[in-house]
Design a protein around this motif. Structure first.
Motif, PDB file in Angstrom:
ATOM      1  N   ARG A 109      28.315 -26.684  21.408  1.00 52.00           N
ATOM      2  CA  ARG A 109      28.763 -26.351  22.764  1.00 52.00           C
ATOM      3  C   ARG A 109      29.650 -27.497  23.220  1.00 52.00           C
ATOM      4  O   ARG A 109      29.186 -28.615  23.412  1.00 52.00           O
ATOM      5  CB  ARG A 109      27.570 -26.173  23.698  1.00 52.00           C
ATOM      6  CG  ARG A 109      26.695 -25.005  23.295  1.00 52.00           C
ATOM      7  CD  ARG A 109      25.522 -24.827  24.212  1.00 52.00           C
ATOM      8  NE  ARG A 109      24.596 -23.850  23.676  1.00 52.00           N
ATOM      9  CZ  ARG A 109      23.407 -23.617  24.155  1.00 52.00           C
ATOM     10  NH1 ARG A 109      22.962 -24.282  25.205  1.00 52.00           N
ATOM     11  NH2 ARG A 109      22.621 -22.707  23.599  1.00 52.00           N
ATOM     12  N   THR A 158      20.068 -23.225  15.764  1.00 61.07           N
ATOM     13  CA  THR A 158      20.045 -21.791  16.021  1.00 61.07           C
ATOM     14  C   THR A 158      18.621 -21.249  16.006  1.00 61.07           C
ATOM     15  O   THR A 158      18.390 -20.132  16.433  1.00 61.07           O
ATOM     16  CB  THR A 158      20.883 -21.028  14.975  1.00 61.07           C
ATOM     17  OG1 THR A 158      20.408 -21.370  13.678  1.00 61.07           O
ATOM     18  CG2 THR A 158      22.353 -21.370  15.107  1.00 61.07           C
ATOM     19  N   GLU A 215      24.768 -24.639  16.487  1.00 64.17           N
ATOM     20  CA  GLU A 215      25.707 -24.208  17.522  1.00 64.17           C
ATOM     21  C   GLU A 215      26.297 -25.438  18.195  1.00 64.17           C
ATOM     22  O   GLU A 215      25.578 -26.355  18.598  1.00 64.17           O
ATOM     23  CB  GLU A 215      24.993 -23.352  18.564  1.00 64.17           C
ATOM     24  CG  GLU A 215      25.921 -22.870  19.649  1.00 64.17           C
ATOM     25  CD  GLU A 215      25.210 -22.074  20.734  1.00 64.17           C
ATOM     26  OE1 GLU A 215      25.921 -21.523  21.589  1.00 64.17           O
ATOM     27  OE2 GLU A 215      23.976 -22.025  20.740  1.00 64.17           O
ATOM     28  N   THR A 241      32.239 -29.110  25.886  1.00 68.30           N
ATOM     29  CA  THR A 241      32.850 -29.150  27.209  1.00 68.30           C
ATOM     30  C   THR A 241      34.040 -30.100  27.126  1.00 68.30           C
ATOM     31  O   THR A 241      34.361 -30.620  26.063  1.00 68.30           O
ATOM     32  CB  THR A 241      31.848 -29.627  28.280  1.00 68.30           C
ATOM     33  OG1 THR A 241      31.516 -30.995  28.024  1.00 68.30           O
ATOM     34  CG2 THR A 241      30.593 -28.775  28.283  1.00 68.30           C
ATOM     35  N   ALA A 277      32.330 -24.149  28.763  1.00 64.13           N
ATOM     36  CA  ALA A 277      32.030 -24.687  27.438  1.00 64.13           C
ATOM     37  C   ALA A 277      32.456 -23.701  26.370  1.00 64.13           C
ATOM     38  O   ALA A 277      32.270 -22.501  26.511  1.00 64.13           O
ATOM     39  CB  ALA A 277      30.538 -24.985  27.312  1.00 64.13           C
ATOM     40  N   GLN A 278      33.017 -24.247  25.323  1.00 66.20           N
ATOM     41  CA  GLN A 278      33.302 -23.446  24.136  1.00 66.20           C
ATOM     42  C   GLN A 278      32.041 -23.435  23.296  1.00 66.20           C
ATOM     43  O   GLN A 278      31.319 -24.427  23.238  1.00 66.20           O
ATOM     44  CB  GLN A 278      34.420 -24.077  23.313  1.00 66.20           C
ATOM     45  CG  GLN A 278      35.731 -24.201  23.994  1.00 66.20           C
ATOM     46  CD  GLN A 278      36.722 -24.966  23.103  1.00 66.20           C
ATOM     47  OE1 GLN A 278      36.429 -25.360  21.987  1.00 66.20           O
ATOM     48  NE2 GLN A 278      37.901 -25.181  23.649  1.00 66.20           N
ATOM     49  N   ARG A 279      31.777 -22.320  22.635  1.00 68.79           N
ATOM     50  CA  ARG A 279      30.598 -22.236  21.770  1.00 68.79           C
ATOM     51  C   ARG A 279      31.045 -21.803  20.377  1.00 68.79           C
ATOM     52  O   ARG A 279      31.735 -20.815  20.234  1.00 68.79           O
ATOM     53  CB  ARG A 279      29.592 -21.252  22.345  1.00 68.79           C
ATOM     54  CG  ARG A 279      29.044 -21.727  23.691  1.00 68.79           C
ATOM     55  CD  ARG A 279      28.207 -20.692  24.343  1.00 68.79           C
ATOM     56  NE  ARG A 279      26.923 -20.608  23.660  1.00 68.79           N
ATOM     57  CZ  ARG A 279      25.881 -19.938  24.128  1.00 68.79           C
ATOM     58  NH1 ARG A 279      25.977 -19.281  25.256  1.00 68.79           N
ATOM     59  NH2 ARG A 279      24.760 -19.910  23.462  1.00 68.79           N
ATOM     60  N   HIS A 280      30.633 -22.591  19.386  1.00 72.18           N
ATOM     61  CA  HIS A 280      31.023 -22.328  18.001  1.00 72.18           C
ATOM     62  C   HIS A 280      29.823 -22.552  17.096  1.00 72.18           C
ATOM     63  O   HIS A 280      28.917 -23.318  17.424  1.00 72.18           O
ATOM     64  CB  HIS A 280      32.153 -23.269  17.564  1.00 72.18           C
ATOM     65  CG  HIS A 280      33.383 -23.146  18.375  1.00 72.18           C
ATOM     66  ND1 HIS A 280      34.353 -22.208  18.116  1.00 72.18           N
ATOM     67  CD2 HIS A 280      33.813 -23.832  19.468  1.00 72.18           C
ATOM     68  CE1 HIS A 280      35.331 -22.332  19.000  1.00 72.18           C
ATOM     69  NE2 HIS A 280      35.020 -23.309  19.833  1.00 72.18           N
ATOM     70  N   HIS A 330      23.128 -27.720  19.119  1.00 72.70           N
ATOM     71  CA  HIS A 330      21.855 -27.005  19.214  1.00 72.70           C
ATOM     72  C   HIS A 330      21.535 -26.346  17.874  1.00 72.70           C
ATOM     73  O   HIS A 330      22.435 -25.849  17.188  1.00 72.70           O
ATOM     74  CB  HIS A 330      21.924 -25.896  20.274  1.00 72.70           C
ATOM     75  CG  HIS A 330      21.899 -26.405  21.669  1.00 72.70           C
ATOM     76  ND1 HIS A 330      20.743 -26.568  22.380  1.00 72.70           N
ATOM     77  CD2 HIS A 330      22.898 -26.786  22.496  1.00 72.70           C
ATOM     78  CE1 HIS A 330      21.024 -27.019  23.587  1.00 72.70           C
ATOM     79  NE2 HIS A 330      22.334 -27.165  23.685  1.00 72.70           N
TER      80      HIS A 330
END
Length: 180
Positions: free
Chosen positions: A66, A77, A64, A68, A30-33, A75
């Protein structure tokens, strides 16, 4: 040559015994940004928009993302009173310019039929602003305390920069010829 093969074979046998079996569940990459929530409770990611519940967020709140291969999970923070951070889960949009919205997320947004312009139950407090002269005096006090006030700044005509760069857009002197 046979010595090298024996060494490699011995190491390979040792490595194979140390390997563990693959896990039953696939490993999810997963990328998280971090992204900001818009006034319309939409979060922009990868040229698409995804909704979050209006009652759980505020405009410009940092969330946040996430991402995929197939899902976008949003989410908070900061955990809520139950300790949860999950705001929303959406299927990842294919392409660009898509708006993935769960209509239930817009519950609590102003509908435009009343004078209500916020989702908060607490009315916003008006800002206390002093006189303009007071603000200017506090700024001057800050500047005079700072060392930047005492820095001498050199002054020169703009033509100096034209000379340095070799451009003379507003001068009558011809530009120097470049050697060929």
């Amino acid at each position: 040559m046979t010595v090298d093969r024996e060494v490699i074979g011995h190491r390979a046998a040792r490595d194979h015994t140390a390997l563990r079996p693959l896990p039953k569940a696939p490993y999810v990459v997963a990328q998280r940004h971090l992204r900001h929530v818009g006034k319309d409770c939409l979060v922009a990611f990868d040229a698409n928009l995804y909704s979050v519940p209006a009652r759980k967020v505020r405009p410009r709140q940092l969330v946040e993302v996430r991402a995929t291969k197939s899902q976008i999970i949003l989410h908070s923070t900061v955990p809520d009173t139950n300790g949860d951070t999950l705001l929303a889960m959406h299927h990842r949009a294919v392409g660009r310019g898509a708006c993935v919205v769960d209509e239930k997320h817009w519950d609590g947004l102003p509908d435009g039929k009343s004078s209500r312009t916020t989702t908060s139950d607490v009315p916003p407090q008006p800002r206390q602003r002093g006189a303009v002269g007071e603000e200017a005096r506090s700024l001057m006090a800050l500047l005079t305390r700072a060392a930047a006030v005492r820095v001498e700044v050199g002054r020169r005509p703009l033509s100096v920069y034209d000379e340095l760069t070799g451009t003379r857009p507003f001068t009558t002197h011809p530009a120097p010829e470049e050697p060929s």
